[in-house]
Scaffold this active site. Structure first.
Site, short mmCIF file in Angstrom:
data_model
loop_
_atom_site.label_atom_id
_atom_site.label_comp_id
_atom_site.label_asym_id
_atom_site.label_seq_id
_atom_site.Cartn_x
_atom_site.Cartn_y
_atom_site.Cartn_z
CG HIS A 1 -26.92 -23.55 13.83
ND1 HIS A 1 -27.98 -23.18 14.81
CD2 HIS A 1 -27.39 -23.58 12.93
CE1 HIS A 1 -29.11 -22.65 14.04
NE2 HIS A 1 -28.74 -23.01 12.73
CB CYS B 1 -30.99 -24.43 16.44
SG CYS B 1 -29.56 -24.88 17.78
#
Length: 690
Positions: free
Chosen positions: A625, A283
Site C-alpha cells: 500500500h 493508491c
C-alpha cells in the site's frame, strides 16, 4: 488443506461487494495491503499481519471463509488453514476468474456453462463511462464533505464551550465583548453623522439660494437668446456625444455597490487537504497526484494551463474540418476568431465534463468549424487537462474527498501498462506520467501554431519549461586512468537519483539484515563513490586500469531520491529491503557535487528542504500500500495522505516513515550556477586522446 467442509456450505451472492474495485481496501484502516474479503457478507478488511481487522470480523460474525483480493487465496478461520477445494457449483473458481478479468480489464473469459458474475465495472473502458456509478460516487463525495464539515463544526462548538469556562477563555470573551461594544459605538456614531449629513442635504435642496440683484440681472435671458431645440437636446444626450459623469457618491449608492460586490467565502477545508478515493488498487496514483499537487511551481503551472480547447481546435484542423481563410498565412495567429465563441465552447465543455467525468466522452457530431463551432466530434483525452481540473478541485477549499475517475481513465488510455486494477509501482507511474505530460505539451505547442493564440503558446512553452526543468539535473561521469592520470568527462542528464542500499542490507533467505538504520547521506555517498573499472571496459592505447565516479554538476529545483528497496531474489521474485532510512528535514548536497560546481555556486544553492515523502507499506513488490506525506503551505503543517483519509502530523512523524521516494526542494535557485560548460566533455569515455 485439500478439503474444507465449510466450503461446501458456501453460497456466494452474485452482487458481492468484492466485484467492485473501489471496495478493495480495509473498511477500518483504509489500507490496500493484504486485504481479505469475507465470502459470507460484504465485509472487506486487512489481514492478521497488518491490523487484524479481518480476524476481528470473524470473531464477531463467525464467518469462516475469506479471500485475499490481490493474491486470490482462500482461508478458513475455523480450520485455520488455506483452502484448496471448491464447492459443487465452482463458485471459487468463477470468482477468481472474474476478479482476474476485472484486474486486467479483459472480459472475454467465460465458464463452460456460460455462467458469469457481473461486475459494476462493465465493458469498454470500465465504470468511468458508467454515468450512474460516477454520479453515485459524486454524491458520496458531497456527503463525505458535508459530514466532515458538520463534524468539525460540532467539534469547534464543543471546544468553544469548553474554552469559555477556562480562565484564558473568560479573558478572551471579555476582550471580544469590549471590542464589540467599541465597534457598536463607532457604528452608532457613523449612523448619526450620515443622518446629519442627509438632513443637511435635504434642507439645502428645499431652500432656494439667495442671489444679489447684480447676479439676477445677469442671469435674465435677452430677447435674442435662442432656446436649444429638441433635436439639439437629443443630440447632446446621445451615447456618442454624452460625456462621462462621475459615479454617485451618496450613501445609498455606496451601500448598493457594497451589496453587489462578491464576498469571498471562507473555504470549507484547507486548500490542498482533499482526499482521493481509491478506485481499486489506485493508491500508487493517489500518492503521486498528492505529491505533484503540493509542489508549488508544478501546481501553479497546471492551474493556469488548460489544453482542452486547444486540443479540440488542433483535432479539427488535423481532420480537415477547420476552415481557414486565405488571408491568414500559415504562421499567423487567429485570436479574434478563436475568442469569438469562447463562452459557448466553455459552457459546452463544462456540460460534457459534468456528465461524462473530468475528461468527457464522445460525440457523433461531424460539423465542427472554427468560425462557428458546434459540438466537437470527439472528446480528446488529455493528461494536462485532467491535472488542471483535478488540481482546481483539490485546491478549491470546498471538497474533503474527490473521486479521480477521469484521471484514471486518461492513464488507462495513454499509458496502457497501468490499465486495470493490479497493484503498480509508484516510481514507475511517476516517470511514465511525466513523460506523457511532456510529450503532450511538445505535440500541442508545435502543431498548427496559427490556431493557437500567442498567449496560449507562451503559456504552453512556460509550462513545458517547468516540466522539463523542475526535476532536471546533470551528472558528471568522470573516468580517470590510473596510469596516465587522464580524465574523461561525460555529462549525463537525470530526473531522479536511484540510491542503492549498502551491502550489509542485502541478505538472502532467512538471514537477518543489520538492524541499525541506514543513513540517507550514506546512500548518497555510495552513489558518488569511486569504483574501479575491471577488464578492458575503459579502452586506452597505453593502459587499461581506470576508475569511475559520478558527481552532480547541476542541481535540480526539486530533487527526487528513489530508494531501491526492491531487489531480485531468484529468477522471478523481488523482495523488499525493509530497513529504516534516516533522513533529515534539511539536506546539504555540496559533498556530492563536483568541485568546480562548488566554486561557482552560492552556499545556499546546495541546501534542500524536505517537501514530500512517498511510503510503501508491505513486504513484497507486487503487493502493499502507498501513502504520502506532503507539506501544505496554506495551513503550514504536514499532511498524511492515505487515499481518502487525510490527517495532519508532525515533522518528527514524517522523519520516522519508511520512505520509498523523497522529494527535496531547493531553498535558493540559481539558473546559471553549474559548471558543466567549463568541464572538458567527451562523447565517449572509451576512446580518450593520447
Amino acid at each position: 488443506m485439500d478439503k474444507c467442509k465449510h466450503v461446501g456450505r458456501l453460497r456466494l451472492a452474485q452482487d458481492h461487494s468484492i466485484l467492485n474495485p473501489q471496495k478493495w481496501h480495509c473498511v477500518d484502516c483504509n489500507t490496500t495491503e493484504s486485504v481479505w474479503a469475507c465470502l459470507s457478507c460484504s465485509h472487506v478488511a486487512c489481514g492478521r499481519y497488518i491490523e487484524e481487522h479481518a480476524l476481528r470480523h470473524f470473531q464477531d460474525s463467525k464467518h469462516p471463509l475469506a479471500l485475499e483480493v490481490n493474491e486470490l487465496y482462500v482461508f478458513c478461520y475455523l480450520c485455520d488453514d488455506y483452502v484448496l477445494n471448491d464447492n459443487t457449483t465452482g463458485d471459487l473458481k468463477l470468482l477468481r476468474s472474474t476478479l482476474s478479468a476485472i484486474k486486467s480489464q479483459n472480459y472475454d473469459c467465460t465458464t463452460r456453462s456460460g455462467r458469469t458474475l457481473r461486475s459494476m465495472v462493465t465493458a469498454d473502458d470500465s465504470f468511468i463511462s458508467h454515468e450512474g456509478a460516477q454520479a453515485f460516487l459524486q454524491n458520496e463525495d458531497r456527503a463525505f464533505t458535508a459530514l466532515w464539515h458538520r463534524r468539525h463544526a460540532l467539534l469547534g462548538k464543543v471546544f468553544r464551550s469548553w474554552f469559555a469556562l477556562t480562565p484564558k477563555g473568560k479573558q478572551r470573551l471579555e476582550e471580544e465583548r469590549l471590542r464589540e461594544e467599541a465597534e457598536q459605538k463607532r457604528e452608532e456614531a457613523r449612523k448619526k453623522r450620515q443622518q446629519l449629513k442627509r438632513k443637511l442635504k435635504e434642507e439645502m435642496e428645499s431652500t432656494s439660494p439667495r442671489k444679489s440683484s447684480r447676479l439676477q440681472h445677469q442671469i435674465q435671458p435677452s430677447p435674442k437668446t435662442e432656446l436649444p431645440s429638441v433635436q439639439k437636446m437629443n443630440q447632446k444626450n446621445s451615447p456618442t456625444t454624452k460625456q462621462k459623469t462621475p459615479a454617485p457618491t451618496s450613501d445609498k449608492a455606496c451601500f448598493k455597490k457594497i451589496g453587489n460586490s462578491p464576498i469571498k467565502r471562507k473555504p470549507t477545508v484547507t486548500p490542498g487537504v482533499t482526499g482521493l478515493r481509491n478506485l481499486g488498487n489506485t493508491c500508487y496514483m493517489n500518492s503521486i497526484l498528492q505529491i505533484l499537487s503540493h509542489l508549488h511551481v508544478f501546481r501553479e503551472c497546471f492551474l493556469q494551463l488548460d489544453l482542452n480547447q486547444t486540443q479540440e481546435l488542433l483535432a479539427a484542423a488535423g481532420s480537415g474540418k477547420t476552415r481557414l481563410s486565405s488571408k491568414y498565412p500559415p504562421g499567423a495567429e487567429l485570436p479574434r476568431v478563436t475568442q469569438k465563441h469562447t463562452k459557448v465552447q466553455r459552457s459546452l465543455a463544462r456540460r460534457q465534463s459534468f456528465s461524462l467525468g473530468l475528461s468527457g466522452g464522445a460525440s457523433n457530431s461531424r460539423n465542427m468549424e472554427l468560425i462557428q463551432p458546434k459540438e466537437p466530434s470527439s472528446k480528446h483525452i488529455s493528461l494536462c487537462h485532467e491535472l488542471h481540473t483535478l488540481f482546481q478541485v483539490m485546491w478549491s477549499g470546498k471538497w474533503a474527498l474527490v473521486s479521480p475517475f477521469a484521471m484514471l481513465h486518461s492513464v488507462w488510455r495513454l499509458i496502457p501498462a497501468f490499465r486495470g486494477y493490479a497493484q503498480q509501482d509508484a516510481q514507475e507511474f511517476l516517470c511514465e506520467l511525466l513523460d506523457k505530460v511532456q510529450q503532450e505539451l511538445e505535440t500541442t505547442g508545435t502543431r498548427y501554431p496559427a490556431l493557437i493564440p500567442t498567449s496560449q503558446r507562451k503559456l504552453i512553452k512556460q509550462v513545458l519549461n517547468v516540466v522539463n526543468n523542475i526535476f532536471h539535473g546533470q551528472l558528471l561521469s568522470q573516468v580517470t586512468c590510473l596510469v596516465c592520470d587522464h580524465k574523461s568527462n561525460t555529462i549525463e542528464p537525470f530526473w531522479d537519483l536511484s540510491l542503492e542500499f549498502p551491502e550489509r542490507y542485502h541478505f538472502n533467505g532467512k538471514e537477518t539484515a543489520s538492524q541499525r538504520p541506514c543513513l540517507l547521506t550514506e546512500m548518497l555517498a555510495k552513489f558518488t563513490e569511486t569504483e574501479a573499472l575491471e577488464g578492458k571496459i575503459y579502452a586506452c592505447d597505453q593502459c587499461n586500469k581506470a576508475q569511475k565516479q559520478l558527481m552532480v554538476c547541476r542541481l535540480p529545483q526539486v530533487l527526487r531520491l528513489h530508494l531501491k528497496r526492491f531487489r531480485w531474489s531468484g529468477r522471478n521474485h523481488r523482495e523488499k529491503i525493509g530497513v529504516h532510512v534516516r533522513f533529515d528535514q534539511m539536506l546539504n548536497m555540496e559533498p556530492y557535487c563536483c568541485r568546480e560546481s562548488t566554486a561557482a555556486l552560492r552556499a545556499d544553492c546546495f541546501i534542500y528542504d524536505l517537501s514530500s515523502v512517498v511510503m510503501h507499506h508491505g513486504k513484497g513488490f507486487g503487493s502493499g500500500h502507498y501513502t504520502a506525506f506532503c507539506y501544505n503551505p496554506e495551513g503550514g503543517f504536514w499532511v498524511h495522505c492515505n487515499d481518502s483519509k487525510l490527517h495532519s502530523c508532525t515533522v518528527e512523524e514524517v522523519c520516522k516513515a519508511q520512505a520509498y521516494i523523497l522529494f527535496y526542494t531547493q531553498r535558493v535557485t540559481q539558473e546559471n550556477g553549474h559548471l558543466s560548460d567549463t568541464l572538458p566533455v567527451h562523447g565517449s569515455p572509451q576512446s580518450p586522446p593520447r
